[in-house]
Every structure is written in structure tokens, then in C-alpha cells.
Design an enzyme around this catalytic site. Sequence first.
Site, PDB file in Angstrom:
ATOM      1  N   ASN A  43       0.824  -1.209   0.000  1.00 21.27           N
ATOM      2  CA  ASN A  43       0.000   0.000   0.000  1.00 21.27           C
ATOM      3  C   ASN A  43       0.859   1.262   0.000  1.00 21.27           C
ATOM      4  O   ASN A  43       0.581   2.223  -0.728  1.00 21.27           O
ATOM      5  CB  ASN A  43      -0.908   0.020   1.229  1.00 21.27           C
ATOM      6  CG  ASN A  43      -2.092  -0.920   1.106  1.00 21.27           C
ATOM      7  OD1 ASN A  43      -2.360  -1.468   0.047  1.00 21.27           O
ATOM      8  ND2 ASN A  43      -2.804  -1.107   2.200  1.00 21.27           N
ATOM      9  N   ARG A 367     -12.275  -4.469 -12.977  1.00 19.41           N
ATOM     10  CA  ARG A 367     -11.144  -5.319 -12.599  1.00 19.41           C
ATOM     11  C   ARG A 367     -11.631  -6.765 -12.558  1.00 19.41           C
ATOM     12  O   ARG A 367     -12.606  -7.064 -11.869  1.00 19.41           O
ATOM     13  CB  ARG A 367     -10.580  -4.941 -11.221  1.00 19.41           C
ATOM     14  CG  ARG A 367     -10.067  -3.506 -11.106  1.00 19.41           C
ATOM     15  CD  ARG A 367      -9.369  -3.291  -9.763  1.00 19.41           C
ATOM     16  NE  ARG A 367      -9.173  -1.890  -9.457  1.00 19.41           N
ATOM     17  CZ  ARG A 367      -8.138  -1.162  -9.892  1.00 19.41           C
ATOM     18  NH1 ARG A 367      -7.225  -1.733 -10.662  1.00 19.41           N
ATOM     19  NH2 ARG A 367      -8.011   0.112  -9.558  1.00 19.41           N
ATOM     20  N   HIS A 427     -16.848   3.002 -13.975  1.00 17.38           N
ATOM     21  CA  HIS A 427     -16.605   2.302 -12.716  1.00 17.38           C
ATOM     22  C   HIS A 427     -17.850   1.588 -12.205  1.00 17.38           C
ATOM     23  O   HIS A 427     -17.778   0.828 -11.247  1.00 17.38           O
ATOM     24  CB  HIS A 427     -16.102   3.314 -11.676  1.00 17.38           C
ATOM     25  CG  HIS A 427     -15.562   2.707 -10.424  1.00 17.38           C
ATOM     26  ND1 HIS A 427     -16.197   2.827  -9.207  1.00 17.38           N
ATOM     27  CD2 HIS A 427     -14.447   1.959 -10.194  1.00 17.38           C
ATOM     28  CE1 HIS A 427     -15.500   2.198  -8.281  1.00 17.38           C
ATOM     29  NE2 HIS A 427     -14.431   1.663  -8.854  1.00 17.38           N
ATOM     30  N   TYR A 460     -13.184  -9.323  -0.231  1.00 17.88           N
ATOM     31  CA  TYR A 460     -13.740  -7.971  -0.193  1.00 17.88           C
ATOM     32  C   TYR A 460     -15.199  -8.088   0.252  1.00 17.88           C
ATOM     33  O   TYR A 460     -15.914  -8.977  -0.220  1.00 17.88           O
ATOM     34  CB  TYR A 460     -13.734  -7.320  -1.578  1.00 17.88           C
ATOM     35  CG  TYR A 460     -12.415  -6.763  -2.066  1.00 17.88           C
ATOM     36  CD1 TYR A 460     -11.203  -7.244  -1.599  1.00 17.88           C
ATOM     37  CD2 TYR A 460     -12.391  -5.761  -3.025  1.00 17.88           C
ATOM     38  CE1 TYR A 460     -10.011  -6.746  -2.073  1.00 17.88           C
ATOM     39  CE2 TYR A 460     -11.184  -5.253  -3.510  1.00 17.88           C
ATOM     40  CZ  TYR A 460     -10.001  -5.749  -3.022  1.00 17.88           C
ATOM     41  OH  TYR A 460      -8.808  -5.252  -3.499  1.00 17.88           O
ATOM     42  N   ARG A 556     -13.784   3.536   5.447  1.00 20.03           N
ATOM     43  CA  ARG A 556     -12.632   2.659   5.631  1.00 20.03           C
ATOM     44  C   ARG A 556     -11.301   3.385   5.460  1.00 20.03           C
ATOM     45  O   ARG A 556     -10.381   3.217   6.246  1.00 20.03           O
ATOM     46  CB  ARG A 556     -12.695   1.503   4.634  1.00 20.03           C
ATOM     47  CG  ARG A 556     -11.613   0.450   4.845  1.00 20.03           C
ATOM     48  CD  ARG A 556     -11.400  -0.379   3.597  1.00 20.03           C
ATOM     49  NE  ARG A 556     -10.701   0.357   2.565  1.00 20.03           N
ATOM     50  CZ  ARG A 556     -10.946   0.249   1.267  1.00 20.03           C
ATOM     51  NH1 ARG A 556     -11.899  -0.549   0.838  1.00 20.03           N
ATOM     52  NH2 ARG A 556     -10.249   0.942   0.387  1.00 20.03           N
TER      53      ARG A 556
END
Length: 704
Positions: A43, A367, A427, A460, A556
Site C-alpha cells: 500500500n 477489474r 466504474h 472484499y 474505511r
Amino acid sequence: MRKTLINREWSLLAFHRRVLEEGYDKSNPLMERCKFLAISCSNVDEFFMVRAASVVDQILADYHKEDHSGSTPQETLRGIEQIGQQIAADQYKLYEHLRTKLRASGLHLKKAHRLSLPEKQFLKSYFTEHIFPVLTPMVVDQSRPFPVIQNKSLNLGLRVKDPEDGEIVFATVAVPEVLSRLVELPSHGQGREFVLLEDVMKMHMDVLFSGYDITEIKAYRITRNADLDIDEDGAEDLLKEIEQSLKMRRWGNVIRLEVEADTSKEMIRMITQDGEDDPDAGINYVDGPLDLTFMNKITQLTGYDHLHDAPFQPTMPHDREVDLLDWIREQDRLLHHPFDSFGVVVNLIRRAAKDPDVLAIKQTLYRVSGNSPIIQALIEAAENKKQVTVLVEIKARFDEENNIHWAKRLEQAGCHVIYGLVGLKTHLKMLLIVRREEQGIRRYVHLGTGNYNDVTANFYTDMGLLTVNAQIGSDASTIFNMLSGYSVPSSLNKCTIAPLFLRKRLEQLIEYEIDSVKKGGTGRILLKMNALVDVKLIHLLYKASKAGVRIDLIVRGVCCLRPGVKGLSENITVKSIVGRFLEHTRIFYFQHGGKELTFLSSADWMPRNLDRRVEAMFPIEVPELKQRIRDILSLYMKDNVKSRYLQPDGSYVKPKTKPQLRIHAQQLLIKEASRSHMQPVTLQLQPRQTPDRVMALKVSAYDH
């Protein structure tokens, strides 16, 4: 407080620190702690490649204007460097701690000076047979310029002395990515022992430079600007333009240089010369091995299941004895991944690909996994002569290469592949299946908050809606027509899309809560998202707070809103949840005068999502499904194990909790799914805890 917004970059680093804290959490199994350390390092790499790089670009452009948080680019970069160094120090402190724990569990990461003579002999043979043939030493002198070092590659820098004239020159050797970073030593029946590849190379560099004296060998690593800058209007072939930009990503401007802690100043000077001397590129001195993402390899070693989380098998909410399409026609279906298996969505597409009555399949892909069963099903559908239209977003950051590959495969199979609208990323997550039935044409629609990725769907948390609602079906057709053609809808029935309508709709929903309070009623907003950055919406939430609307936010990652500020945001709380699964669901709840509107969305509250992307927000209207979402939100609000509460100064605190009152939302959802998907979570929305009742232990703070 003069500054009403938190600096975006510092807030994002705070999230990365939260991920690192999971590595420190002793309640997590050892291998999971190693995983969180690796994720934290990955990250931070990405942060420097994209976010820090954009700040450096501003400085290089001589830009001095303050951002919405009141910070100049120069101040932001100083904060990034300071916080980044703090995080790096904590990462390596954790690494040494985990090394000790791994050794106690039978996994030993040995250092070169701890090797026995037989082990050294084994490594000498291993180097000769497996490593040496791959290496390419590069010397820098008058006839050979400094080579361009690839982004994020691990390298060994050497100072080499010519014994004849005493001249010292610089040489560099890349640590080969094609070889395993972990070199296993012969087993002696007492667990497994490993040495890092770069340490084996250091031990044998004299083989590459025979006849010369090596005065210093140090590992170093460069992080480069990896943000693609593409002129879509001027690109005749967007596919080729992105492919070319991907190649350039490896050679962007230097943003960060990592070196071993005891690297000499002379070595630093040699590494940063000849085109690598950007004064804004920070130098990080690291007390340990560079690039700790190799800890992911540790977690993949077999035979250590007892050091991982207990396996979890997602529940298949659809009864296999019932036809999938019949099941969806019966009523709207809500999927909550990973607790509900993503296999339902995969099976739906597979079912449609084979169904002779299915006329068309249309889908957006942002994705997807490396071996996507969804892609295979779409290819099969095209081979079965169905009209298959797929929007593949080839501008999805760091997935461009993968998406280009799949786009070509789909085109070869006969699918209609489109790349979205110029200047906008697509998206939204939408699947439309058009089927011929006795009553006429029926549209089956899936709308989701997460990607059509069968791999990430296992870790996820996301939600999806399966429906045959005619109005949503009409909206789906309209949206796909917009994406593939020139039509721009003036309105939609149920869905709200960005960049056309979503921002205005969200503003209206917040204003309604404000008006409700002003008229003597109550106002309530509960939002769950990944990021809250949009300045206009943040100030509108401030306005709602000052009016008396109760607002709870589960954000988050990045959050630029300052909660709990008297006279500004004292009616707002913000919590972040980081756990076994990556919280990814976007849920928007508004009391709306008792009507209780509940929406799911693909969009976070960021300018890019609302103004520069095609996104969708869609309502959940079936009472049973609305209640299930409210129960899940209630459970997340009650979580006091993996939650941290955001403070006005940008720091996060952990709620003080008695052991017998611990509530771990994700664990409870796992247990609930394991018992039966037919039994929804039954916790009800409760009055929220005020900040002074839940705040206790400081986790991290900034001195800015």
C-alpha cells in the site's frame, strides 16, 4: 479549528497505518499478521507511486497554492515524509517481532552471519547453479553511463576498487525477480530455514568482480512516478496509447529511494548521480531487508494452516434445486459477499451463455481476475451467437495490462468490446441479460458495489442486487446505450448515475434531512464507503450536523471530514473498520421523514467518482432486503474490535471495551453465514455512542 478539512494524503497514510496495526494485533493468527505487514508495504509503495508523486509534480511545477485542508504542496510533502518514516520504522519493528514468532513456529529467516559452514557451502553451490547465470553486472564509468533502474526493483549497489590504479567505480546488479526471494536451506528435521536471495548474492559478488576489491555492497530500491498521463482526446488509438504508457510507467521520475541503514554517503552519491539526482526524491534509510512484501511468500508456504484464519466457505444463497432465473424472478435478491458466494453471479452468466432463450448479455468490467470464469462465460455466449457487449475499462489503474489482454480475447471471440466515454472511467458494476420469455422480453439485472472479480470477491465485502424489476431493467438498457453510443439520458427511473445526476441527488437527500429537522422532525444519515473527500458534500454534511441531523459515517480509508468539532460537526462520528476482509461496500441510508431510503452504489464520495467517472447508485426497496441492510449497518456500528474512531485532529482511537462486550462484526457475519443464509442478522439500529463514550486509546496521531 481553523482548518475544517483533514489533508487527504495524510488521511490516506493513516489508513495504511491502520492496516499495519492489524499486523501488530496479537489476536490475529501469525500468518495473517505477516500478510497485513506485506499489504501495508504494498500500500505504501502504491501511495508513493501515485499520491506522493502527484504532490512532487506540483512542487516541480512551482505550484504553491494551499489545498482544501490549508496545506501547500511543500507542507504536504514534508508531512508525507515524516509520516512515511514513522510507518516504515513501525513496519521494520513489526518485521523483527514476526521473525521471532516465525522461528518459534519452525520457520527461520536466517541472516548471513548466522550461517554454518555446511550451509555456506550449500549456498555457494546454489549460487553457481541457479543465480549466477541470471545475473548481469553493470559498471558505471566514462564509457558506460548509469543504467535506468526499473520501478520497485531490488538492486545491489557496489563500490568496486581497481587494485592497479586504486580508482573506485560504481556497479549495480539487479536482484532477479524471476527467482524466488526465499532460498531454502537443507532441512535438518527442525522446521524450515530460509535466506533472502539478495543476501546469497552479497556473499558471492566476488565471483562477478574477480580481480577487483569490493569495498561496499548495499541493497537499494527506487520508487518512481507511476501515474499515467494520457491525452485521450489526442489519442487516435486509446489501446495503443495506454500500452505505450504502461511501458513508460517503469521509468517515471524518482519519488523515493530506499537504502540500507548503514549505506555510506559515498554510495548514496553514486546511486543518485547521472539522472537520478532529483532533489525532491526522499531517501529512506531502512534497518532491515528492503521490500517486505516478500512476507506474502511466507504466508503461502504449505503445512502451516494452524497459523492462518480458520477456513471460511461462503454460503451459496441460491438453492441448487431451483432454477437460478426462477429464483430471481420470485423476488429481488440481495447478495452480501463474501458471506454469500460470488458463485451466484458467475453461475448466472454461465447459465445465460448456454440458455437458447437469452438474446443478449451486456456487462461492465473494471477489474477481473487473471483467469476469469466470467470472461470465459462471455466468450462462450458469443460463440453461441448471442449479442455480447462488454465495456472493459482499460484505464483501471494498475490493471490496464490485464484488461487490455481480456479486451483482445473478447474481441477475438466475437464480443462487442467498448472502452467507455472519452475523459471518463466507467466504474459502475452492471450486468444485463435480455431473455425471450412467454410474456415477452424480460431483463435480468445485477448491480453491485464491487468488481466482477471472482478472486477478490472472497475477501472484499461487497453487496449486489439481482432483480427483474422492469424500471431498473429499462435503466440498465438506457445506461448501456449511453456507454456504447451517443445518447445521453435526461432522466432514469430508479438508478442515479454519475457524472450526470448523482451529485445533485446526494445533495437533495442531505438537504431533505436538514429540512426535516428545521420543521421539527428528526434527521438521520448513515453512510458506509471507502473514501470521503468531496469538499462540497463534506460541507453539506457540516451544514446538516449544525442543523441537528445525526450522522454516522463508516469510512474505511481516506476521510477529509473532521468529526466532533463543536459548532461544526459535533453531531458526526466517523469510524474505520479494517479486518480479515477488506470493507468495500458503499451503503447510503437516509431517514427521509420515516420513509427510510436505502441505496447501494459503486461510488465513493470523491470528485473523481462524482464528476469524472460513470457510476451508479440504486435503491433497495423490498422491505426484507432493506431490513437486512439496516441490520448489517447496525452490526458495523456496534463493532468495537476492529473499529477505530476518527478524531478532529486526524488521529484514530480505539474504543475501550470490556472483554465480555466485544463485538466483532465480520466474525459475527461469518458465523451467521455458516449457520444458514436463511437467517439474517437480527441486530437492530440502536442509538449511537457519542465520541466521549467510545474514545479511549490513541492509536496514531500527526503533529501537523
